[in-house]
Design a protein around this motif. Structure first.
Motif, PDB file in Angstrom:
ATOM      1  N   HIS A   1       0.835  -1.209   0.000  1.00 22.19           N
ATOM      2  CA  HIS A   1       0.000   0.000   0.000  1.00 22.19           C
ATOM      3  C   HIS A   1       0.872   1.262   0.000  1.00 22.19           C
ATOM      4  N   HIS A   2       1.911   1.268   0.822  1.00 20.15           N
ATOM      5  CA  HIS A   2       2.786   2.431   0.873  1.00 20.15           C
ATOM      6  C   HIS A   2       3.564   2.598  -0.425  1.00 20.15           C
ATOM      7  N   LYS A   3       3.977   1.506  -1.048  1.00 15.09           N
ATOM      8  CA  LYS A   3       4.703   1.603  -2.312  1.00 15.09           C
ATOM      9  C   LYS A   3       3.796   2.086  -3.436  1.00 15.09           C
ATOM     10  N   ILE A   4       2.547   1.645  -3.446  1.00 15.09           N
ATOM     11  CA  ILE A   4       1.613   2.077  -4.490  1.00 15.09           C
ATOM     12  C   ILE A   4       1.266   3.553  -4.328  1.00 15.09           C
ATOM     13  N   LYS A   5       1.159   4.020  -3.098  1.00 14.01           N
ATOM     14  CA  LYS A   5       0.842   5.432  -2.863  1.00 14.01           C
ATOM     15  C   LYS A   5       1.936   6.358  -3.387  1.00 14.01           C
ATOM     16  N   LYS A   6       3.184   5.888  -3.456  1.00 16.82           N
ATOM     17  CA  LYS A   6       4.297   6.717  -3.914  1.00 16.82           C
ATOM     18  C   LYS A   6       4.369   6.831  -5.438  1.00 16.82           C
ATOM     19  N   ILE A   7       3.619   5.998  -6.161  1.00 16.82           N
ATOM     20  CA  ILE A   7       3.672   6.015  -7.624  1.00 16.82           C
ATOM     21  C   ILE A   7       2.838   7.174  -8.147  1.00 16.82           C
TER      22      ILE A   7
END
Length: 80
Positions: free
Chosen positions: A64-70
């Motif tokens: 979730h945190h990695k997807i939010k950074k995209i």
């Protein structure tokens, strides 16, 4: 969400299949030198469900945190 749903379904199906597999192994392949307790206790089910649930929750937080950074606009405009 799909990963969480599939993990929950896997835990539920694993309860039935795991009980059957435990019963099959304990009754058909007992060792000569030792005898195992063939009973299944509620703690066995709780512990076996907690391990995949915790791993799934940890992976969901990381993803979730990695997807939010995209940046979606940059991702859509790239040719790759």
């Amino acid at each position: 969400r799909e990963t969480i749903i599939l993990s929950a379904l896997g835990i539920i199906v694993g309860f039935g299949f795991g009980w059957w597999l435990h019963h099959f192994i304990i009754t058909s392949l007992p060792p000569d030198a030792a005898m195992f307790d063939p009973n299944m206790y509620p703690f066995n089910f709780v512990f076996s469900a907690l391990i995949p649930a915790i791993i799934t929750a940890a992976l969901a937080v990381v993803v979730h945190h990695k997807i939010k950074k995209i940046n979606m606009l940059d991702a859509l405009s790239s040719i790759d």
